[in-house]
Design a protein around this motif. Sequence first.
Motif, PDB file in Angstrom:
ATOM      1  N   LEU A   1      -2.548  26.214 -33.291  1.00  0.00           N
ATOM      2  CA  LEU A   1      -2.299  26.211 -34.735  1.00  0.00           C
ATOM      3  C   LEU A   1      -1.763  24.857 -35.191  1.00  0.00           C
ATOM      4  O   LEU A   1      -2.154  24.340 -36.242  1.00  0.00           O
ATOM      5  CB  LEU A   1      -1.306  27.328 -35.078  1.00  0.00           C
ATOM      6  CG  LEU A   1      -1.051  27.633 -36.558  1.00  0.00           C
ATOM      7  CD1 LEU A   1      -2.352  27.930 -37.293  1.00  0.00           C
ATOM      8  CD2 LEU A   1      -0.093  28.821 -36.678  1.00  0.00           C
ATOM      9  N   VAL A   2      -0.884  24.253 -34.393  1.00  0.00           N
ATOM     10  CA  VAL A   2      -0.339  22.933 -34.720  1.00  0.00           C
ATOM     11  C   VAL A   2      -1.460  21.898 -34.797  1.00  0.00           C
ATOM     12  O   VAL A   2      -1.566  21.131 -35.762  1.00  0.00           O
ATOM     13  CB  VAL A   2       0.715  22.493 -33.678  1.00  0.00           C
ATOM     14  CG1 VAL A   2       1.086  21.026 -33.884  1.00  0.00           C
ATOM     15  CG2 VAL A   2       1.958  23.366 -33.775  1.00  0.00           C
ATOM     16  N   THR A   3      -2.315  21.852 -33.778  1.00  0.00           N
ATOM     17  CA  THR A   3      -3.399  20.856 -33.772  1.00  0.00           C
ATOM     18  C   THR A   3      -4.409  21.122 -34.891  1.00  0.00           C
ATOM     19  O   THR A   3      -5.003  20.193 -35.431  1.00  0.00           O
ATOM     20  CB  THR A   3      -4.137  20.825 -32.418  1.00  0.00           C
ATOM     21  OG1 THR A   3      -4.639  22.130 -32.113  1.00  0.00           O
ATOM     22  CG2 THR A   3      -3.191  20.388 -31.311  1.00  0.00           C
TER      23      THR A   3
ATOM     24  N   SER B   1      -5.450  18.600 -37.855  1.00  0.00           N
ATOM     25  CA  SER B   1      -6.833  18.205 -38.125  1.00  0.00           C
ATOM     26  C   SER B   1      -7.125  18.172 -39.624  1.00  0.00           C
ATOM     27  O   SER B   1      -8.066  17.516 -40.065  1.00  0.00           O
ATOM     28  CB  SER B   1      -7.814  19.150 -37.412  1.00  0.00           C
ATOM     29  OG  SER B   1      -7.812  20.431 -38.011  1.00  0.00           O
ATOM     30  N   PHE B   2      -6.301  18.905 -40.409  1.00  0.00           N
ATOM     31  CA  PHE B   2      -6.419  18.866 -41.874  1.00  0.00           C
ATOM     32  C   PHE B   2      -5.368  17.953 -42.504  1.00  0.00           C
ATOM     33  O   PHE B   2      -5.157  17.997 -43.714  1.00  0.00           O
ATOM     34  CB  PHE B   2      -6.262  20.286 -42.440  1.00  0.00           C
ATOM     35  CG  PHE B   2      -7.478  21.149 -42.269  1.00  0.00           C
ATOM     36  CD1 PHE B   2      -8.543  21.077 -43.156  1.00  0.00           C
ATOM     37  CD2 PHE B   2      -7.571  22.037 -41.203  1.00  0.00           C
ATOM     38  CE1 PHE B   2      -9.669  21.873 -42.996  1.00  0.00           C
ATOM     39  CE2 PHE B   2      -8.686  22.842 -41.039  1.00  0.00           C
ATOM     40  CZ  PHE B   2      -9.744  22.755 -41.930  1.00  0.00           C
ATOM     41  N   ASN B   3      -4.697  17.152 -41.669  1.00  0.00           N
ATOM     42  CA  ASN B   3      -3.639  16.239 -42.129  1.00  0.00           C
ATOM     43  C   ASN B   3      -2.468  16.970 -42.774  1.00  0.00           C
ATOM     44  O   ASN B   3      -1.771  16.409 -43.637  1.00  0.00           O
ATOM     45  CB  ASN B   3      -4.197  15.199 -43.120  1.00  0.00           C
ATOM     46  CG  ASN B   3      -5.182  14.261 -42.475  1.00  0.00           C
ATOM     47  OD1 ASN B   3      -5.081  13.971 -41.288  1.00  0.00           O
ATOM     48  ND2 ASN B   3      -6.142  13.788 -43.246  1.00  0.00           N
ATOM     49  N   LEU B   4      -2.236  18.208 -42.371  1.00  0.00           N
ATOM     50  CA  LEU B   4      -1.119  18.988 -42.908  1.00  0.00           C
ATOM     51  C   LEU B   4       0.098  18.805 -41.994  1.00  0.00           C
ATOM     52  O   LEU B   4       0.509  19.700 -41.260  1.00  0.00           O
ATOM     53  CB  LEU B   4      -1.508  20.460 -43.029  1.00  0.00           C
ATOM     54  CG  LEU B   4      -2.655  20.752 -44.011  1.00  0.00           C
ATOM     55  CD1 LEU B   4      -3.076  22.207 -43.934  1.00  0.00           C
ATOM     56  CD2 LEU B   4      -2.226  20.405 -45.433  1.00  0.00           C
TER      57      LEU B   4
ATOM     58  N   SER C   1      -2.546  14.149 -31.036  1.00  0.00           N
ATOM     59  CA  SER C   1      -2.764  14.362 -32.470  1.00  0.00           C
ATOM     60  C   SER C   1      -1.697  13.667 -33.305  1.00  0.00           C
ATOM     61  O   SER C   1      -2.001  13.008 -34.303  1.00  0.00           O
ATOM     62  CB  SER C   1      -2.777  15.862 -32.786  1.00  0.00           C
ATOM     63  OG  SER C   1      -3.843  16.510 -32.132  1.00  0.00           O
ATOM     64  N   PHE C   2      -0.437  13.806 -32.916  1.00  0.00           N
ATOM     65  CA  PHE C   2       0.637  13.162 -33.669  1.00  0.00           C
ATOM     66  C   PHE C   2       0.556  11.645 -33.561  1.00  0.00           C
ATOM     67  O   PHE C   2       0.829  10.933 -34.531  1.00  0.00           O
ATOM     68  CB  PHE C   2       1.999  13.668 -33.191  1.00  0.00           C
ATOM     69  CG  PHE C   2       2.434  14.942 -33.864  1.00  0.00           C
ATOM     70  CD1 PHE C   2       2.756  14.952 -35.215  1.00  0.00           C
ATOM     71  CD2 PHE C   2       2.509  16.136 -33.166  1.00  0.00           C
ATOM     72  CE1 PHE C   2       3.145  16.122 -35.853  1.00  0.00           C
ATOM     73  CE2 PHE C   2       2.902  17.305 -33.786  1.00  0.00           C
ATOM     74  CZ  PHE C   2       3.226  17.303 -35.140  1.00  0.00           C
TER      75      PHE C   2
ATOM     76  N   LYS D   1     -11.353  24.640 -37.475  1.00  0.00           N
ATOM     77  CA  LYS D   1     -11.468  23.184 -37.391  1.00  0.00           C
ATOM     78  C   LYS D   1     -12.786  22.676 -37.975  1.00  0.00           C
ATOM     79  O   LYS D   1     -12.909  21.504 -38.337  1.00  0.00           O
ATOM     80  CB  LYS D   1     -11.338  22.725 -35.936  1.00  0.00           C
ATOM     81  CG  LYS D   1      -9.943  22.939 -35.357  1.00  0.00           C
ATOM     82  CD  LYS D   1      -9.863  22.431 -33.924  1.00  0.00           C
ATOM     83  CE  LYS D   1      -8.471  22.613 -33.344  1.00  0.00           C
ATOM     84  NZ  LYS D   1      -8.368  22.118 -31.952  1.00  0.00           N
ATOM     85  N   PHE D   2     -13.774  23.547 -38.031  1.00  0.00           N
ATOM     86  CA  PHE D   2     -15.080  23.155 -38.575  1.00  0.00           C
ATOM     87  C   PHE D   2     -15.208  23.500 -40.054  1.00  0.00           C
ATOM     88  O   PHE D   2     -16.228  23.262 -40.669  1.00  0.00           O
ATOM     89  CB  PHE D   2     -16.198  23.825 -37.785  1.00  0.00           C
ATOM     90  CG  PHE D   2     -16.222  23.434 -36.328  1.00  0.00           C
ATOM     91  CD1 PHE D   2     -16.772  22.231 -35.932  1.00  0.00           C
ATOM     92  CD2 PHE D   2     -15.669  24.260 -35.357  1.00  0.00           C
ATOM     93  CE1 PHE D   2     -16.782  21.859 -34.603  1.00  0.00           C
ATOM     94  CE2 PHE D   2     -15.676  23.903 -34.022  1.00  0.00           C
ATOM     95  CZ  PHE D   2     -16.232  22.693 -33.638  1.00  0.00           C
TER      96      PHE D   2
END
Length: 545
Positions: free
Chosen positions: A83-85, A89-92, A119-120, A53-54
């Motif tokens: 893994l989902v979050t 976090s990378f807008n994927l 997140s969603f 995430k960083f």
Amino acid sequence: MRIAIIKRIYLQNKRTCIRQWRSNHAASSIGFPPNEPSVSNHQLLLRSLEECKFSTNSTSVSGTHARIIKLGYQTCPSLTSLLVTTYLSFNLLSFAHQLLNEVPYHKFNIVSCNLIIASFMKMGDIDIAKKIFRKMPKRDLISWNSMIGGFVKNVQFQEAFGIFRKMLSSNIEPDKFTFSSIITACARVGALDQAKWIHGLLTEKRIELNFILSSALIDMYSKCGRIETSKAIFVSVRHDHVSVWNAMINGLAMHGLAMDAIETFSKMEANNFLPDQITFIGILTACSHCGLTQQGREYFDLMRTKYKIKPQLEHYGSMVDLFGRAGLLEEAYEVIQEMPMDPDVVIWRAFLSACRTHRNLELGEFAVAKISNLDSGDYVLLSNTYCSVNKWDKSEKVRSMMKRNGVNKSKGKSWIEVNGVIHQFKAGDKSHSETESIYKVLEALIGRIRHAGYVPVTELVLMDISEEEKEENLNYHSEKLALAYGILKSSPGSEIRVSKNLRTCLDCHSWLKLVSKVLKRVIIVRDRARFHHIEDGVCTCGDYW
């Protein structure tokens, strides 16, 4: 399934996932530490995902994902949810959706589900958030707050009201965060009945007011047309944060009470509270709505000199609006020229609107040329400018350009709250279950108002047609339909409140004033810019809006 996931990851990351993992993990900060025999693969993978995430490189996530599959952890709830979050976090979004379609996310723990929902919602993907929420075996307060707050952020206010009621029926007690979100929903919709009910719940449950809730309540009542209630709340709460003062000043500005807003600002200074950027947006807006150009100039200078606040685009936009409304188009253009940053589309639109109001074709055309991506509102403003001076050929060219570019006119819509239910209308709308009764009331009202001296303001109807046809076009604007429904459903003499998503037109404004006089009703209209309190044929805006 495992092979399918790996293939998709390889394809979307140019087949670099495993290679990157192998090259990075010897020394990378996101790799496995080489000498930690007591740490399990599961713990190492969790740590690796957290560190992803960083990272600024999204392929690091794919590399970790590939390793998860290789080690057989692809159905592990804790890793999959993280893994989902991480992908989000990378807008994927596509990767996150892909994972959720192929893993049993109903086995995720409540913390993981809450994180994924939040997140969603942040990404605006409401449907998947709702799906996860429905499949959760257990929900806590955070689950409900994430859904309510998410709906509000995504402008799904009716959904927010609905799930708030479900929350109450599920015996989950709302907290300050719940009330903050649902109060915001009431403010945005202008739903007074809902607002009163929610305020009552807040009191009943003895939720202590902090500055966030105090500000929200002041804002809610002002946007529901109850500025006196906002004032009473402001007097009763602690003024321990600038946001409380800002809510009151902005509320007064919205209602056109410029002198009250200025007085509140003076009290703020006397109490040694430092105004911020939002404070000055409120005070400049108040000046703009009442044509106080000199006071507006003074507050703009005060912001820069005394309080050392650097004006932002919004402040320059307020000044353009201030001068533009007053017909001082040269001064408005001078503000645009002297801005230290490039004016944005909002500023050019404010200038264009002023050019339309004051019928300045030359400057209007100049403003349009400065807007790189015209939307429907820009075309309509320019077309209105031509219509106002009977330049029908040029107006028709603008309309043809709209069609050629596939631009549809933004639909005006109005809504009214009746017994806690929001009823929405569009111009010429016949979708309501009580359409026949609504139109009967409206037709009768049109006859009475015409007899009382109503003359349609037809100059801005976007076509070169007969005056009779223009009048027919104006008769069924959305606010007139909403008002007719309000009359149908209320007792004689009672107040009627209507909200509209656009600026109310000159014809509707004149018509509403006559209705209030003939029916002896108070009519409160909240349009895109401000409130109009209309009583006995007079509006608080002073016909300046």
